[in-house]
Design a protein around this motif. Structure first.
Motif, PDB file in Angstrom:
ATOM      1  N   ILE A   1     -23.074  19.594 -22.227  1.00 31.83           N
ATOM      2  CA  ILE A   1     -24.339  18.852 -22.338  1.00 31.83           C
ATOM      3  C   ILE A   1     -24.062  17.364 -22.567  1.00 31.83           C
ATOM      4  O   ILE A   1     -24.820  16.502 -22.127  1.00 31.83           O
ATOM      5  CB  ILE A   1     -25.234  19.461 -23.444  1.00 31.83           C
ATOM      6  CG1 ILE A   1     -26.657  18.901 -23.362  1.00 31.83           C
ATOM      7  CG2 ILE A   1     -24.663  19.225 -24.837  1.00 31.83           C
ATOM      8  CD1 ILE A   1     -27.439  19.334 -22.165  1.00 31.83           C
ATOM      9  N   GLU A   2     -22.950  17.049 -23.234  1.00 30.42           N
ATOM     10  CA  GLU A   2     -22.598  15.643 -23.458  1.00 30.42           C
ATOM     11  C   GLU A   2     -22.260  14.976 -22.115  1.00 30.42           C
ATOM     12  O   GLU A   2     -22.618  13.815 -21.878  1.00 30.42           O
ATOM     13  CB  GLU A   2     -21.421  15.526 -24.432  1.00 30.42           C
ATOM     14  CG  GLU A   2     -21.752  15.905 -25.877  1.00 30.42           C
ATOM     15  CD  GLU A   2     -21.848  17.409 -26.115  1.00 30.42           C
ATOM     16  OE1 GLU A   2     -21.337  18.180 -25.266  1.00 30.42           O
ATOM     17  OE2 GLU A   2     -22.442  17.818 -27.130  1.00 30.42           O
ATOM     18  N   ASP A   3     -21.566  15.713 -21.253  1.00 28.00           N
ATOM     19  CA  ASP A   3     -21.244  15.210 -19.914  1.00 28.00           C
ATOM     20  C   ASP A   3     -22.542  14.921 -19.153  1.00 28.00           C
ATOM     21  O   ASP A   3     -22.691  13.880 -18.495  1.00 28.00           O
ATOM     22  CB  ASP A   3     -20.383  16.259 -19.193  1.00 28.00           C
ATOM     23  CG  ASP A   3     -19.973  15.833 -17.794  1.00 28.00           C
ATOM     24  OD1 ASP A   3     -19.852  14.616 -17.553  1.00 28.00           O
ATOM     25  OD2 ASP A   3     -19.772  16.724 -16.940  1.00 28.00           O
TER      26      ASP A   3
ATOM     27  N   ASP B   1     -28.258   9.509 -16.035  1.00 33.65           N
ATOM     28  CA  ASP B   1     -29.017   8.283 -15.739  1.00 33.65           C
ATOM     29  C   ASP B   1     -28.235   7.304 -14.868  1.00 33.65           C
ATOM     30  O   ASP B   1     -28.746   6.233 -14.529  1.00 33.65           O
ATOM     31  CB  ASP B   1     -29.401   7.580 -17.060  1.00 33.65           C
ATOM     32  CG  ASP B   1     -30.428   8.388 -17.846  1.00 33.65           C
ATOM     33  OD1 ASP B   1     -31.009   9.328 -17.265  1.00 33.65           O
ATOM     34  OD2 ASP B   1     -30.636   8.093 -19.041  1.00 33.65           O
ATOM     35  N   ASP B   2     -27.008   7.640 -14.519  1.00 27.83           N
ATOM     36  CA  ASP B   2     -26.152   6.731 -13.748  1.00 27.83           C
ATOM     37  C   ASP B   2     -26.701   6.571 -12.324  1.00 27.83           C
ATOM     38  O   ASP B   2     -26.807   7.548 -11.573  1.00 27.83           O
ATOM     39  CB  ASP B   2     -24.728   7.315 -13.705  1.00 27.83           C
ATOM     40  CG  ASP B   2     -23.738   6.391 -13.012  1.00 27.83           C
ATOM     41  OD1 ASP B   2     -24.191   5.424 -12.347  1.00 27.83           O
ATOM     42  OD2 ASP B   2     -22.532   6.648 -13.129  1.00 27.83           O
TER      43      ASP B   2
ATOM     44  N   LYS C   1     -22.635  23.819 -17.744  1.00 32.33           N
ATOM     45  CA  LYS C   1     -21.778  24.849 -18.348  1.00 32.33           C
ATOM     46  C   LYS C   1     -21.687  24.642 -19.866  1.00 32.33           C
ATOM     47  O   LYS C   1     -22.099  23.617 -20.397  1.00 32.33           O
ATOM     48  CB  LYS C   1     -20.366  24.748 -17.787  1.00 32.33           C
ATOM     49  CG  LYS C   1     -20.242  24.775 -16.282  1.00 32.33           C
ATOM     50  CD  LYS C   1     -18.774  24.597 -15.888  1.00 32.33           C
ATOM     51  CE  LYS C   1     -18.606  24.471 -14.388  1.00 32.33           C
ATOM     52  NZ  LYS C   1     -17.197  24.219 -14.013  1.00 32.33           N
ATOM     53  N   GLY C   2     -21.076  25.613 -20.518  1.00 29.52           N
ATOM     54  CA  GLY C   2     -20.737  25.443 -21.938  1.00 29.52           C
ATOM     55  C   GLY C   2     -21.907  25.558 -22.889  1.00 29.52           C
ATOM     56  O   GLY C   2     -21.839  25.085 -24.016  1.00 29.52           O
TER      57      GLY C   2
ATOM     58  N   MET D   1     -32.728  20.915 -17.774  1.00 27.83           N
ATOM     59  CA  MET D   1     -32.210  19.538 -17.756  1.00 27.83           C
ATOM     60  C   MET D   1     -33.209  18.599 -17.085  1.00 27.83           C
ATOM     61  O   MET D   1     -33.733  18.920 -16.016  1.00 27.83           O
ATOM     62  CB  MET D   1     -30.923  19.496 -16.916  1.00 27.83           C
ATOM     63  CG  MET D   1     -29.766  20.232 -17.465  1.00 27.83           C
ATOM     64  SD  MET D   1     -28.517  20.471 -16.150  1.00 27.83           S
ATOM     65  CE  MET D   1     -28.963  22.089 -15.533  1.00 27.83           C
ATOM     66  N   GLY D   2     -33.431  17.440 -17.706  1.00 29.23           N
ATOM     67  CA  GLY D   2     -34.264  16.423 -17.065  1.00 29.23           C
ATOM     68  C   GLY D   2     -33.628  15.967 -15.763  1.00 29.23           C
ATOM     69  O   GLY D   2     -32.398  15.986 -15.601  1.00 29.23           O
TER      70      GLY D   2
END
Ligand code: FES
Length: 574
Positions: A411-413, A419-420, A434-435, A450-451
């Motif tokens: 989720i951190e990834d 937003d990139d 994943k994860g 996920m947005g």
């Protein structure tokens, strides 16, 4: 009255040193001698907490349960249970559902009580309390805290959660200001009670009625409605009668009751989270129930309730329209009418007395709000043990879709890259996360919806296929494939997906496949195993959880908690 002696008499009916100790210390709470003359002792497991508006009204409600217990000739004794505030706990309240279940199981079993009233509301408290009580199998009844009032903002109703997702996307797309977004906070949640949408809390509360373990209208009466106090009072009366008749959770929550729960779930467009909760609860009771039952039973049921996130209204409206009993009436002969409930009535008797008062909120089966609304259970080489999708919350044009994966390893990834502006993603891409399964996060958080990437939102894209081993909030919507089993952390094929891989989703055929040949997948699997790091969870609850939690297709209970413990504890404490 059943001949079975009261369990509490093993402690309070003795005239020796042990009896003295048991009575003397509890009398000091203010109980008179006659409380121990053979009356049922009724525990009230209360998840009240100031950390959670969902249950902040339960302190008050417990007093009404006590009135009913005293009135029926029982003795109420309230005790605390973990509150599990969904919107406050890190990393996710779901990590602690099984801990609450353990706490409640052992609290009921260790104490000299004859029956229990379970007071909960927020998402994980209802299944946690029910799972614990089911394992002990003493007479039990559930009382929910009830939904909060409808949100009101700038002339329109606001739905808990559902409008957060909408506003959040609108801010990211530049359609509303940050000031407007912030101003909506206080207008959305404006009373005690659970989320006012048909999210997980109200779904699970509706299912307590379908399971027969709560009185009619337990789900829909607003938290602040005086009739909820009456429901609490009547539940206090009923638990004494259930103890006297020795009617236990296993007598109520039978296979037929679970079938009613799945039918009700489909009709109300219920939260996907109910799947893991019902599977875990059935596991405690030894009722055979599988992921496939949700798809098979739900196929017969259209969407009958027009509530967010699948529709437009909120729980207050559902109450005034007739609530779960009115839905049961509309389900007609699909419903298992002979199933017994804690009210003493069968489901059929309750349904026959119900009426629908607003056809904009509860539709007849002949003219539903949507087609078959049960959950879809997918299988394929990407989810060998299953994955789920809620079609009533998905976009019809995406229910058959082929696209290239954009993979986020954690989720951190996802947060770091979504937003990139240079992220390689297009409207036809499939977002893969994943994860986030039971072991991976740990606790299987609600991040599956996920947005979308802002650069696609700006182009007017409103939905994309998303796949993960996570759950999603019951208030969320979108073409979101969840609960992929086995999860990535457990070595499931999800761990092997790479950006650019092609994925085929065929909802009507219930298929989800990764178009990568087997030799390549085998090579990726070997590399994944070799690079696997040691678990960072080496102590306490986290360690116990990740080492023993089952996958989502089995309900994510701990493997050693499946089944019952019984209510018997022979050894004395002194
Ligand atoms: Fe508690 Fe929604 S946050 S019910």
């Amino acid at each position: 009255m059943a001949d079975k002696p009261l369990r509490s008499r093993k402690s309070y009916g003795k005239t020796d040193k042990d009896g003295f100790i048991h009575r003397s210390w509890i009398k000091a709470t203010g109980l008179p001698d006659h409380a121990f003359d053979g009356r049922p002792i009724i525990g009230i497991a209360n998840t009240w907490s100031e950390l959670v508006t969902c249950q902040v009204g339960l302190r008050d409600l417990a007093e009404y349960v006590k009135r009913g217990v005293w009135e029926a000739g029982g003795v109420p004794v309230e005790f605390p249970a973990m509150s599990l505030p969904e919107t406050q706990m890190r990393p996710t309240a779901m990590l602690f559902r099984n801990l609450l279940a353990m706490e409640v199981e052992e609290s009921i079993r260790a104490n000299p009580i004859d029956g229990v009233v379970l007071l909960g509301g927020c998402d994980k408290t209802t299944p946690g309390l029910l799972m614990g009580a089911a394992s002990v199998d003493l007479p039990a009844i559930f009382v929910s805290s009830g939904p909060m009032l409808n949100g009101k903002f700038q002339g329109r109703d606001l739905g808990s959660g559902t409008d957060v997702w909408r506003f959040s996307e609108a801010v990211r797309a530049g359609e509303i200001s940050l000031e407007t977004f912030m101003a909506a906070e206080s207008a959305m949640s404006r009373s005690a009670g659970v989320c006012n949408t048909m999210g997980t809390a109200s779904t699970m509360a509706s299912l307590t009625e379908a399971l027969g373990i709560a009185l009619p209208m337990n789900a829909a009466l607003p938290a602040v409605d005086s009739r909820r106090k009456v429901l609490a009072h009547m539940s206090g009366r009923r638990i004494v009668e259930l103890v006297k008749a020795d009617i236990k959770p296993s007598d109520i929550m039978t296979r037929a009751a679970f079938e009613n729960a799945i039918l009700m779930h489909a009709a109300i467009g219920g939260s996907t989270n109910a799947v893991v909760h019902l599977l875990a609860l059935a596991g405690r009771l030894g009722v055979p129930l599988s992921l496939d039952d949700f798809d098979a039973l739900g196929r017969e049921v259209p969407l009958l309730v027009n509530l967010m996130p699948s529709g437009r209204f909120l729980m207050e409206d559902f109450c005034y329209a007739g609530g779960a009993p009115a839905v049961a009436r509309e389900l007609g002969d699909l419903y298992r009418r002979d199933a017994l409930t804690v009210s003493g009535q069968t489901q059929g008797e309750i349904a026959d007395r119900a009426e629908v008062w607003n056809r904009e909120v509860i539709a007849p089966r002949s003219s539903p709000f949507g087609p078959n609304s049960g959950l879809w259970v997918l299988r394929g080489n990407l989810c060998p043990r299953g994955a789920i999708l809620k079609p009533s919350a998905a976009s019809p044009n995406l229910l058959i879709h082929r696209g290239r994966a954009v993979v986020f390893e954690t989720i951190e990834d996802y947060h770091a890259r979504i937003d990139d502006p240079d992220l390689e993603v297009e409207a036809s891409s499939i977002l893969v996360l994943k994860g986030c399964g039971p072991k991976g996060y740990p606790g299987m958080p609600e991040v599956g919806n996920m947005g979308l990437p802002p650069k696609l939102l700006a182009k007017g894209v409103t939905d994309m296929v998303r796949i993960s081993d996570a759950r999603m909030s019951g208030t969320a919507y979108g073409t979101v494939i969840l609960h992929v089993s086995p999860e990535a952390e457990d070595g499931g094929p999800l761990a092997l997906v790479r950006s650019g891989d092609e994925i085929v989703f065929d909802g009507p055929a219930r298929r989800l496949d990764l178009l990568v040949d087997q030799a390549e997948l085998d090579a990726r699997q070997a590399a994944w195993e070799a690079a696997r790091p040691a678990s960072p969870h080496q102590r306490g609850w986290y360690r116990l959880y990740v080492e023993t939690v089952q996958q989502a297709d089995l309900g994510a209970d701990l493997d050693f908690l499946v089944g019952r413990s019984s209510a018997d504890v022979e050894r004395e404490s002194h």
